[in-house]
Design a protein around this motif. Structure first.
Motif, PDB file in Angstrom:
ATOM      1  N   ILE A 119      45.345  40.994  56.125  1.00 23.37           N
ATOM      2  CA  ILE A 119      46.747  40.652  55.869  1.00 23.37           C
ATOM      3  C   ILE A 119      47.143  40.906  54.411  1.00 23.37           C
ATOM      4  N   MET A 120      46.169  41.019  53.514  1.00 26.02           N
ATOM      5  CA  MET A 120      46.439  41.226  52.087  1.00 26.02           C
ATOM      6  C   MET A 120      46.641  42.696  51.729  1.00 26.02           C
ATOM      7  N   THR A 121      46.486  43.607  52.688  1.00 29.13           N
ATOM      8  CA  THR A 121      46.602  45.035  52.374  1.00 29.13           C
ATOM      9  C   THR A 121      48.033  45.511  52.574  1.00 29.13           C
ATOM     10  N   ASN A 122      48.400  46.539  51.812  1.00 32.84           N
ATOM     11  CA  ASN A 122      49.757  47.091  51.891  1.00 32.84           C
ATOM     12  C   ASN A 122      49.767  48.381  52.727  1.00 32.84           C
ATOM     13  N   GLY A 123      50.861  49.096  52.679  1.00 33.21           N
ATOM     14  CA  GLY A 123      51.020  50.316  53.466  1.00 33.21           C
ATOM     15  C   GLY A 123      50.113  51.457  53.068  1.00 33.21           C
ATOM     16  N   HIS A 124      49.448  51.356  51.932  1.00 38.22           N
ATOM     17  CA  HIS A 124      48.482  52.371  51.488  1.00 38.22           C
ATOM     18  C   HIS A 124      47.053  51.955  51.828  1.00 38.22           C
ATOM     19  N   ASP A 125      46.904  50.858  52.580  1.00 40.76           N
ATOM     20  CA  ASP A 125      45.588  50.291  52.924  1.00 40.76           C
ATOM     21  C   ASP A 125      44.790  49.851  51.698  1.00 40.76           C
TER      22      ASP A 125
ATOM     23  N   ILE B 256      49.625  41.325  34.165  1.00 43.37           N
ATOM     24  CA  ILE B 256      48.407  41.869  34.767  1.00 43.37           C
ATOM     25  C   ILE B 256      48.412  43.384  34.669  1.00 43.37           C
ATOM     26  N   ASP B 257      47.236  43.949  34.496  1.00 44.66           N
ATOM     27  CA  ASP B 257      47.029  45.393  34.561  1.00 44.66           C
ATOM     28  C   ASP B 257      46.061  45.658  35.696  1.00 44.66           C
ATOM     29  N   PHE B 258      46.492  46.468  36.662  1.00 48.58           N
ATOM     30  CA  PHE B 258      45.642  46.854  37.791  1.00 48.58           C
ATOM     31  C   PHE B 258      44.884  48.114  37.384  1.00 48.58           C
ATOM     32  N   LEU B 259      43.560  48.062  37.397  1.00 48.67           N
ATOM     33  CA  LEU B 259      42.745  49.166  36.907  1.00 48.67           C
ATOM     34  C   LEU B 259      42.148  50.009  38.024  1.00 48.67           C
ATOM     35  N   LYS B 260      41.800  49.366  39.141  1.00 48.19           N
ATOM     36  CA  LYS B 260      41.216  50.075  40.286  1.00 48.19           C
ATOM     37  C   LYS B 260      41.721  49.415  41.557  1.00 48.19           C
ATOM     38  N   PRO B 261      41.910  50.181  42.618  1.00 42.52           N
ATOM     39  CA  PRO B 261      42.343  49.562  43.877  1.00 42.52           C
ATOM     40  C   PRO B 261      41.208  48.779  44.526  1.00 42.52           C
ATOM     41  N   THR B 262      41.596  47.785  45.315  1.00 48.36           N
ATOM     42  CA  THR B 262      40.628  47.047  46.125  1.00 48.36           C
ATOM     43  C   THR B 262      41.052  47.164  47.580  1.00 48.36           C
ATOM     44  N   TYR B 263      40.122  46.864  48.485  1.00 45.17           N
ATOM     45  CA  TYR B 263      40.333  47.132  49.902  1.00 45.17           C
ATOM     46  C   TYR B 263      39.902  45.948  50.760  1.00 45.17           C
ATOM     47  N   PHE B 264      40.341  45.974  52.020  1.00 44.79           N
ATOM     48  CA  PHE B 264      39.954  44.985  53.013  1.00 44.79           C
ATOM     49  C   PHE B 264      38.436  44.810  52.984  1.00 44.79           C
ATOM     50  N   GLY B 265      37.993  43.559  52.902  1.00 47.37           N
ATOM     51  CA  GLY B 265      36.560  43.246  52.885  1.00 47.37           C
ATOM     52  C   GLY B 265      35.952  43.122  51.501  1.00 47.37           C
ATOM     53  N   ASP B 266      36.637  43.608  50.458  1.00 49.65           N
ATOM     54  CA  ASP B 266      36.098  43.494  49.103  1.00 49.65           C
ATOM     55  C   ASP B 266      36.013  42.036  48.677  1.00 49.65           C
ATOM     56  N   HIS B 267      34.893  41.681  48.065  1.00 46.96           N
ATOM     57  CA  HIS B 267      34.710  40.334  47.524  1.00 46.96           C
ATOM     58  C   HIS B 267      34.983  40.413  46.020  1.00 46.96           C
ATOM     59  N   LEU B 268      35.963  39.643  45.562  1.00 43.62           N
ATOM     60  CA  LEU B 268      36.364  39.671  44.153  1.00 43.62           C
ATOM     61  C   LEU B 268      35.944  38.385  43.459  1.00 43.62           C
ATOM     62  N   ILE B 269      35.625  38.525  42.197  1.00 44.83           N
ATOM     63  CA  ILE B 269      35.324  37.377  41.341  1.00 44.83           C
ATOM     64  C   ILE B 269      36.227  37.477  40.126  1.00 44.83           C
ATOM     65  N   ALA B 270      36.833  36.359  39.768  1.00 45.62           N
ATOM     66  CA  ALA B 270      37.674  36.304  38.565  1.00 45.62           C
ATOM     67  C   ALA B 270      37.060  35.303  37.605  1.00 45.62           C
ATOM     68  N   ARG B 271      36.947  35.715  36.354  1.00 45.58           N
ATOM     69  CA  ARG B 271      36.410  34.846  35.305  1.00 45.58           C
ATOM     70  C   ARG B 271      37.474  34.707  34.228  1.00 45.58           C
ATOM     71  N   GLY B 272      37.797  33.465  33.919  1.00 43.97           N
ATOM     72  CA  GLY B 272      38.829  33.209  32.924  1.00 43.97           C
ATOM     73  C   GLY B 272      38.278  32.443  31.744  1.00 43.97           C
ATOM     74  N   ARG B 273      38.891  32.688  30.589  1.00 41.06           N
ATOM     75  CA  ARG B 273      38.467  31.957  29.393  1.00 41.06           C
ATOM     76  C   ARG B 273      39.647  31.781  28.444  1.00 41.06           C
ATOM     77  N   GLU B 274      39.597  30.687  27.760  1.00 42.58           N
ATOM     78  CA  GLU B 274      40.622  30.369  26.768  1.00 42.58           C
ATOM     79  C   GLU B 274      40.433  31.260  25.548  1.00 42.58           C
ATOM     80  N   ILE B 275      41.510  31.868  25.101  1.00 44.22           N
ATOM     81  CA  ILE B 275      41.475  32.675  23.884  1.00 44.22           C
ATOM     82  C   ILE B 275      41.896  31.826  22.693  1.00 44.22           C
ATOM     83  N   VAL B 276      42.985  31.091  22.860  1.00 43.82           N
ATOM     84  CA  VAL B 276      43.462  30.200  21.800  1.00 43.82           C
ATOM     85  C   VAL B 276      44.268  29.077  22.439  1.00 43.82           C
ATOM     86  N   LYS B 277      44.172  27.911  21.841  1.00 43.77           N
ATOM     87  CA  LYS B 277      44.988  26.764  22.262  1.00 43.77           C
ATOM     88  C   LYS B 277      45.492  26.111  20.994  1.00 43.77           C
TER      89      LYS B 277
END
Length: 178
Positions: A72-78, A111-132
């Motif tokens: 359901i997360m894929t678009n018309g370009h798969d 956000i900058d999209f660098l590479k496409p992802t596809y149905f079934g891909d497992h993604l990991i996101a890592r976040g960190r504070e730069i400044v507060k």
């Protein structure tokens, strides 16, 4: 692997899952879940939960989340619709910037999209504070598929002021009788 103190996602290997029960505890356990902070916010985040986003680990100023791309997360370009990648990165950002005792919201995100992802891909996101500084913060999130960085997100946060007591709160205060 033996644990020694508090660890951030950068300390983990690429496929290692860090025990969240130990590392997300930022206050002594009282048996009552805090009503603020990342854990409390995610417990009520129906959108992220509906998409299957999981919080692998988090602590003040950093977080790691996972998500598997569904059909359901894929678009018309798969390929994965960018809005889902943005939401995934934004959820990871929220986990990093919501400290216990505060309510923090996004004031902006890019956000900058660098590479496409596809149905079934497992993604990991890592976040960190730069400044507060005061009530404002800047956080960077890196979204990966295996060793590939597929997107980078920069979020800007604003911590809301503590709520002021209302007259209803004041009337709920116990009174002492003479």
């Amino acid at each position: 692997m033996e644990k020694s103190g508090h660890r951030s996602p950068e300390d983990a290997g690429p496929t290692e899952v860090i025990d969240t029960a130990e590392s997300t505890r930022s206050e002594p356990s009282t048996g009552v879940e805090p009503s603020t902070g990342a854990a409390a916010m995610f417990a009520n985040d129906r959108a992220s939960q509906h998409l299957g986003i999981t919080v692998d680990d988090h602590g003040p100023g950093w977080s790691q989340c996972s998500m598997t791309i569904t059909e359901i997360m894929t678009n018309g370009h798969d390929i994965t619709h960018g809005g889902y990648i943005f939401l995934f990165a934004d959820t990871t950002f929220a986990m990093a910037c919501n400290y216990p005792g505060s309510i923090t919201v996004a004031s902006g995100g890019d956000i900058d999209f660098l590479k496409p992802t596809y149905f079934g891909d497992h993604l990991i996101a890592r976040g960190r504070e730069i400044v507060k500084q005061g009530r404002s913060g800047i956080y960077d999130i890196e979204v990966t598929r295996g060793e590939d960085i597929v997107a980078v997100y920069r979020g800007r946060s604003r911590t809301l002021p503590a709520p002021q007591p209302t007259t209803a709160d004041a009337s709920a205060q116990p009174t002492t009788s003479p």
